[in-house]
Design an enzyme around this catalytic site. Sequence first.
Site, PDB file in Angstrom:
ATOM      1  N   GLU A  32       0.848  -1.186   0.000  1.00  0.00           N
ATOM      2  CA  GLU A  32       0.000   0.000   0.000  1.00  0.00           C
ATOM      3  C   GLU A  32       0.892   1.247   0.000  1.00  0.00           C
ATOM      4  OE1 GLU A  32      -2.348   2.913  -0.104  1.00  0.00           O
ATOM      5  OE2 GLU A  32      -3.295   0.939  -0.224  1.00  0.00           O
ATOM      6  N   GLY A  38      -7.885   2.889   1.972  1.00  0.00           N
ATOM      7  CA  GLY A  38      -8.172   3.388   0.634  1.00  0.00           C
ATOM      8  C   GLY A  38      -8.997   4.660   0.610  1.00  0.00           C
ATOM      9  N   CYS A  40     -12.237   5.018   0.491  1.00  0.00           N
ATOM     10  CA  CYS A  40     -13.410   4.977   1.371  1.00  0.00           C
ATOM     11  C   CYS A  40     -13.095   5.535   2.750  1.00  0.00           C
ATOM     12  CB  CYS A  40     -13.927   3.555   1.488  1.00  0.00           C
ATOM     13  SG  CYS A  40     -15.267   3.378   2.687  1.00  0.00           S
ATOM     14  N   ILE A 184     -21.595  11.428  -5.076  1.00  0.00           N
ATOM     15  CA  ILE A 184     -20.605  12.314  -4.462  1.00  0.00           C
ATOM     16  C   ILE A 184     -21.124  13.743  -4.417  1.00  0.00           C
ATOM     17  CG2 ILE A 184     -18.275  13.259  -4.685  1.00  0.00           C
ATOM     18  CD1 ILE A 184     -17.486  10.608  -6.067  1.00  0.00           C
ATOM     19  N   HIS A 442     -42.410  -2.744  17.416  1.00  0.00           N
ATOM     20  CA  HIS A 442     -43.112  -1.454  17.380  1.00  0.00           C
ATOM     21  C   HIS A 442     -42.725  -0.635  18.606  1.00  0.00           C
ATOM     22  CE1 HIS A 442     -46.341   1.456  16.819  1.00  0.00           C
ATOM     23  NE2 HIS A 442     -46.638   1.304  18.120  1.00  0.00           N
TER      24      HIS A 442
END
Length: 469
Positions: A32, A38, A40, A184, A442
């Site tokens: 990397e 990354g 995200c 975006i 509920h």
Amino acid sequence: MTKKVGVIGGGPGGYVAAIRLAQLEAEVVIIEKDSFGGTCLNRGCIPTKAYAKSAELIHQMNKAEEFGIKISEKPLADGEKLLARKKDVVNKLVTGIDQLLNSYANIKIYKGLAELEDEKTIKIQTDEGEVLEENFDAIILANGSKPSMPPVDGIDLEGVISSDELLELDHVPESLVVVGGGVIGLEFASIYQELGSQVYVLSSRVLKNADGEIQKRIASQLKKQGIKLYNDIRAKKIEQVDGKLQVTAKYKTKDKEEIVTGDYVLMASGRGPVFSGLEKEGLGLEMDKGGVIVDKDFQTSLKGVYAIGDLVKGNPQLAHVASAQGEYVAELIMGHEPEINLEIYPSCVFTLDEIAYAGYTEEELKEKNIEYKSSKFNFVANGKALCAGEPTGFVKILASPDGKILGSHILGPHASDLIAELALAQSSGLEVKDIISTIHAHPTLAEASHEAAAGIFDQAIHMAQPRRR
């Protein structure tokens, strides 16, 4: 015999693939060049959600009197503190991924640049200046994507920025022009309008992949939020005028122009694949400007070399899809039969009224001549939504006449969470009757999904029947 697998890229596709490979007892090398997580984690999903939460709080505080609470001063966004909080959230998650990867003894991590030499070899230039080559039984390419800047005159002017640069601003602009009506563009527009900017959106089409009803409703909601939305239009040029950026845009279907002015112009026209390290002459990796070309199992034109995530041509640019593909390919490489259903996946848009959907839209069903029934339940009739002051939007289910779920579409509060139930039902082959027969708590927002499902067979309890003449 243990397999040695190389992974280029440590985003949501790459690092997940590396971990799954390690779990299956492969010897893994991951390279990397930046921070793990990354786009995200570092420049996309997570930073925007940090800002989205701040925008949501301002929105709620501005409505405080509706809930019987008096606030003496108007809430204001502090750009420096927003940036600091975003960095803190990102750093915590990046550190978590580092720790995860390092917890596996069979994962070797390199920080630096990777270059694919052939179908078995990766050349690595580490951040420390070391250059080495490693050979592998299989290789996974997970290079990710970067913002794509369209050919608009004035694109290089100061203040014309991508989403990456917007996320590094230490202040909230007084005015912001957003070019692009996709995920975006709309997320940033919704966030910054609430943080205090006056936002202008120039869009050729709002959320082109969403159901038509959602496209219409979200356009209306954005305008209600205060955003100046210009649809069916394209930016033609950007100029600096009196210290501001002036954008001239032309409508696609009529001979008319619009001129809007802002402190910054966000180019949100999409993202393109990163080909760094894959362009060696004579390599034979089949790709074009849209991405790397793969087969049904994500194998490229090079045997034993796979590509996943945003790098793949035609792939949905979604972090969770990249992660699923990473697991799928890891299992395939290690001789397993993957059970992950890659056909059904949720898409989410984190505007102030969230959007989420999975499966077919009505437009797609009509185009394919697939017979279907539609049922929609509005949040205005949901007790939890009313209590929360979030009654806008709906849950819509599309199903075959016999009850097979074909598509699910949500606009409204916590849509990104609610879609999980409907995506699970579609992915698992469950039918409308399975949702109907499951008791939903509920008061919850999830009751809206139950009612929408029941409406397919006219069994909804809280949905008024059409008047009979």
